[in-house]
Motif scaffolding. Structure first.
Motif, PDB file in Angstrom:
ATOM      1  N   UNK A 103       0.569  -1.697  -0.252  1.00  0.00           N
ATOM      2  CA  UNK A 103      -0.034   0.376  -0.031  1.00  0.00           C
ATOM      3  C   UNK A 103       0.952   1.329  -0.075  1.00  0.00           C
ATOM      4  N   UNK A 105       0.634   3.326   2.103  1.00  0.00           N
ATOM      5  CA  UNK A 105       0.829   3.970   3.511  1.00  0.00           C
ATOM      6  C   UNK A 105       2.981   2.876   3.564  1.00  0.00           C
ATOM      7  N   UNK A 106       2.873   1.999   3.178  1.00  0.00           N
ATOM      8  CA  UNK A 106       4.122   1.039   3.448  1.00  0.00           C
ATOM      9  C   UNK A 106       4.841   1.790   2.498  1.00  0.00           C
ATOM     10  N   UNK A 109       6.874   4.046   4.670  1.00  0.00           N
ATOM     11  CA  UNK A 109       7.486   3.900   5.647  1.00  0.00           C
ATOM     12  C   UNK A 109       8.558   3.307   5.392  1.00  0.00           C
ATOM     13  N   UNK A 140      -2.240  13.542   3.330  1.00  0.00           N
ATOM     14  CA  UNK A 140      -2.969  13.394   3.960  1.00  0.00           C
ATOM     15  C   UNK A 140      -2.334  12.918   4.344  1.00  0.00           C
ATOM     16  N   UNK A 141      -3.408  12.051   6.223  1.00  0.00           N
ATOM     17  CA  UNK A 141      -2.791  11.737   7.543  1.00  0.00           C
ATOM     18  C   UNK A 141      -2.401  10.236   7.054  1.00  0.00           C
ATOM     19  N   UNK A 142      -2.373   9.206   6.352  1.00  0.00           N
ATOM     20  CA  UNK A 142      -1.782   8.313   7.040  1.00  0.00           C
ATOM     21  C   UNK A 142      -0.152   8.760   6.617  1.00  0.00           C
ATOM     22  N   UNK A 145       0.958   9.775  10.329  1.00  0.00           N
ATOM     23  CA  UNK A 145       1.437   8.516  11.048  1.00  0.00           C
ATOM     24  C   UNK A 145       2.319   8.232  10.074  1.00  0.00           C
ATOM     25  N   UNK A 146       2.070   7.821   9.643  1.00  0.00           N
ATOM     26  CA  UNK A 146       3.563   6.801   9.193  1.00  0.00           C
ATOM     27  C   UNK A 146       5.048   7.382   9.604  1.00  0.00           C
ATOM     28  N   UNK A 149       5.542   7.250  12.479  1.00  0.00           N
ATOM     29  CA  UNK A 149       6.099   6.269  13.404  1.00  0.00           C
ATOM     30  C   UNK A 149       7.695   5.995  12.982  1.00  0.00           C
ATOM     31  N   UNK A 184      -4.730  16.410  -1.079  1.00  0.00           N
ATOM     32  CA  UNK A 184      -5.571  15.885  -1.362  1.00  0.00           C
ATOM     33  C   UNK A 184      -6.983  15.893  -0.984  1.00  0.00           C
ATOM     34  N   UNK A 383     -15.094  16.064   2.144  1.00  0.00           N
ATOM     35  CA  UNK A 383     -13.859  15.248   3.452  1.00  0.00           C
ATOM     36  C   UNK A 383     -14.356  16.740   3.878  1.00  0.00           C
ATOM     37  N   UNK A 384     -15.022  16.130   5.351  1.00  0.00           N
ATOM     38  CA  UNK A 384     -14.519  17.355   6.587  1.00  0.00           C
ATOM     39  C   UNK A 384     -13.487  18.607   6.896  1.00  0.00           C
TER      40      UNK A 384
ATOM     41  N   UNK B 261       3.355   0.499  11.618  1.00  0.00           N
ATOM     42  CA  UNK B 261       3.081   0.838  10.404  1.00  0.00           C
ATOM     43  C   UNK B 261       1.685   1.274  10.648  1.00  0.00           C
ATOM     44  N   UNK B 262       1.212   2.841  11.456  1.00  0.00           N
ATOM     45  CA  UNK B 262      -0.186   3.088  11.870  1.00  0.00           C
ATOM     46  C   UNK B 262      -0.686   4.274  10.889  1.00  0.00           C
ATOM     47  N   UNK B 264      -3.460   5.291   7.466  1.00  0.00           N
ATOM     48  CA  UNK B 264      -4.706   5.733   8.495  1.00  0.00           C
ATOM     49  C   UNK B 264      -6.058   4.363   8.394  1.00  0.00           C
ATOM     50  N   UNK B 274      -8.060  13.203  10.413  1.00  0.00           N
ATOM     51  CA  UNK B 274      -7.658  13.760  11.972  1.00  0.00           C
ATOM     52  C   UNK B 274      -5.413  14.261  12.112  1.00  0.00           C
ATOM     53  N   UNK B 288      -3.257  -1.320   7.865  1.00  0.00           N
ATOM     54  CA  UNK B 288      -2.355  -0.184   7.007  1.00  0.00           C
ATOM     55  C   UNK B 288      -3.141   0.889   6.212  1.00  0.00           C
TER      56      UNK B 288
END
Lengths: 417, 417
Positions: A103, A105-106, A109, A140-142, A145-146, A149, A184, A383-384, B261-262, B264, B274, B288
């Protein structure tokens, strides 16, 4: 000019624009419902018509009949690099630098940890510690987050900054910088060449997230000296729901790319089953585990719609579509509307991606407005807080779609009439 | 008894065993070529017959017609947990603990880093540092590579040990222990209950790789108090080439599971977008990025073959199949053969998975022997150095397949005749 006359005028303009559109015939390559205007290709691209047949063949013949032999006979094992080569020209990458899998996200990282390690290797022995990771604050949030990490795993401090402020923020302590090419939410296009140059000048390593630009506009990864990039394939590349993402590592950095996910598929000799890891050369170093063949085969087939298509022509049409949408929205909404809309997307072409984001006032009406639009066959997303997003995929979106979308929006929120 | 009489005898035994096999009707649920004996389900399971239709529907209707709406209307977003619940009973897990997504390698990183963090949190304030990661020294390579990366990212020392020696090796400095349930090369079944107890007793956190046991034998994750586990779905679970893997985190540990791997999709409220990460409760915390719908839908449909099937019955047939294979190999090979074969797979049922590994002497003949077997319609695979692997999937393998495979092997290597 009366309102009815204005409507008719936009209708006629749309028809002329479609008649003159050199990309119009590509629409036939997709499965689209004529009753629906699909403006959500920035979230999930439409189904390319050839995909079902190809996927059926992969399942029934390659898996069902050939079974395990397909890893070699059907070219499954090499698919991550092969599909990467199909994406490469669309993002301005020469051969051997793009690999598909996992993905987004991966891949973030892999790219961010990899970037930090490269920056530190370069800085080895120098006084500066390279212990900071800069992050696009509107990301974009992910990615955020990553990145957090990655910062924790590598002992960096994470610092969010506005993309435009990166040239001031990046410095001798910066290891890596993670930026989104297109925002985004607002559709703002960040200045990749200038920001990449600023990051490089500071001795840091840049990572670009191309999720909202790959397939929508020229990226020029090689031309602008981008270090690493990731992107998804299910938006403007139409690969299907959750189709695998891609990773770009510039050739000159591949030898130093040290992935935090060194799975067996990235080994120099995977079938030797060597207990000691030795990374593969080239793009394959970005692989991890066994590749996901069904999704990747759908993506490979989806990419055939790009045969003979120049990304510059796609960009020209994208800008024309969003210009026209903004013009129609201005014509069909405004005074007297129950809900006011204001574009968050920059008017300047150089700062606009391939979507338009409209902020509703009052904001709490936006979700209902989008639901009503969808009910009337105009599919965008919400989107909020309060944002209506409309994505424009030049390969299959017509100017008449755009006009209809704006007109229905006017009807829903109560336009000037 | 003459050799021909012995052949006839094994033939007859096979026919009787098939006639008495309560699982025999399940073969009809798979697409199998009657001319081929497919003994490679430990690498890629056969195609369940219902998969092509389901996948065609997902592509044409859910993606092609509903598009983005399928994330809610077709239940795409919840699919990782929903498919996890289908796998859970097969590995002895109660609800809410298994989630599907990503490759096995990626899940190994989540599980091992997660395990180290849990162990350290438990040990906080105590003198012991928990700075060691024990690794099954015979592990499938990818687990070893990823464990090495996890050790580096968390500041642990990696120490390979034989699985059976874990009770002596594990101690107050051990943070986590990564073990394979069934050895991919020899088919040896490790003693999960005893080793799990030893790891727990030492205050460490255990991670089991179930790639070669899930769907082949009872695992009993809950019953034996396993902490974390990962496994693939394309072997004995027949999910298709590179289908997504699964992650199990015991309920009691989920609150403390802190994934590297946090993405979204693991956020408590993903669509709030968020910028601050807040992990979801339950199995969803192991997610993930955007889930890969096409592959996961194929897997979901593939798992319907398990309706009404007890894993204990599958295990009983698996042992009967491998017993019978070893007996037929003994009957059809031996004195006078150009290539000698010796089983690396334990004779004791309690130590045997669902495959048989035969070591060839001379070893360099093995690759050619397997190629010849495949040419004659007996599909297993070859692993360096000198190992022929035969996997037995009880859902679709008949005793007559087993007899034929052993007979053809005898013909290829020159049996007792």
């Amino acid at each position: 000019m009366s309102d009815l006359a204005a409507d008719a005028a936009q209708d006629q303009v749309a028809a002329s624009l479609d008649a003159a559109d050199p990309l119009a015939p590509l629409r036939e390559l997709f499965v689209l419902d004529d009753g629906t205007v699909y403006l959500d290709g920035n979230s999930l691209g439409a189904l390319p018509a050839r995909v079902p047949k190809r996927l059926a063949e992969v399942v029934s013949r390659e898996w069902g009949q050939l079974g395990i032999r397909s890893w070699t006979e059907s070219g499954w094992w090499e698919m991550p690099q092969r599909v990467g080569e199909l994406i490469a020209p669309l993002v301005g990458a020469g051969p051997g630098q793009v690999v598909v899998g996992d993905s987004t996200s991966v891949n973030v990282l892999k790219a961010v940890v990899g970037a930090v390690r490269i920056a530190r290797e370069r800085a080895a022995g120098r006084p500066s510690g390279r212990d900071e990771l800069l992050l696009d604050e509107a990301t974009f949030p992910t990615d955020g987050y990553i990145a957090e990490s990655a910062a924790r795993l590598t002992g960096c401090a994470l610092r969010p900054v506005a993309a435009a402020r990166v040239p001031e923020a990046v410095g001798p302590r910066t290891a890596a910088v993670l930026l989104n090419h297109v925002d985004y939410r607002t559709g703002t296009l960040n200045d990749l060449p200038a920001l990449t140059a600023a990051v490089r000048e500071a001795g840091a390593v840049g990572v670009w997230d191309l999720c909202h630009s790959a397939g929508a506009l020229p990226v020029g990864l090689d031309a602008h000296g981008v270090d690493l990039a990731v992107g998804c394939t299910y938006k403007f590349l139409n690969g299907g729901p959750g189709s695998p993402a891609f990773l770009y590592v510039r050739s000159a950095l591949q030898e130093r790319f040290d992935s935090p996910l060194p799975g067996w598929a990235s080994h120099a000799d995977p079938f030797a089953m060597d207990p000691a890891y030795a990374p593969a050369a080239g793009a394959a170093r970005g692989r991890v585990g066994t590749p996901d063949i069904l999704s990747m085969a759908a993506l490979e087939e989806a990419l055939t719609v790009w045969d003979g298509v120049r990304i510059e022509d796609v960009r020209a049409k994208s800008l024309a579509l969003t210009d026209f949408f903004l013009r129609c929205v201005a014509a069909y909404t405004g005074a007297g509307a129950e809900v006011a809309v204001r574009s968050l997307t920059p008017a300047e072409h150089a700062r606009r991606g391939s979507q338009v984001a409209l902020l509703c006032d009052p904001a709490e009406r936006a979700e209902g407005v989008m639901a009503e639009l969808i009910g009337r066959g105009v599919v965008g997303d919400f989107r909020r807080p309060g944002v209506l997003r409309f994505g424009f995929t030049p390969l299959y979106t017509a100017f008449q779609d755009v006009e209809r979308a704006a007109r229905v929006l006017g009807e829903v929120i109560g336009g000037p009439r």
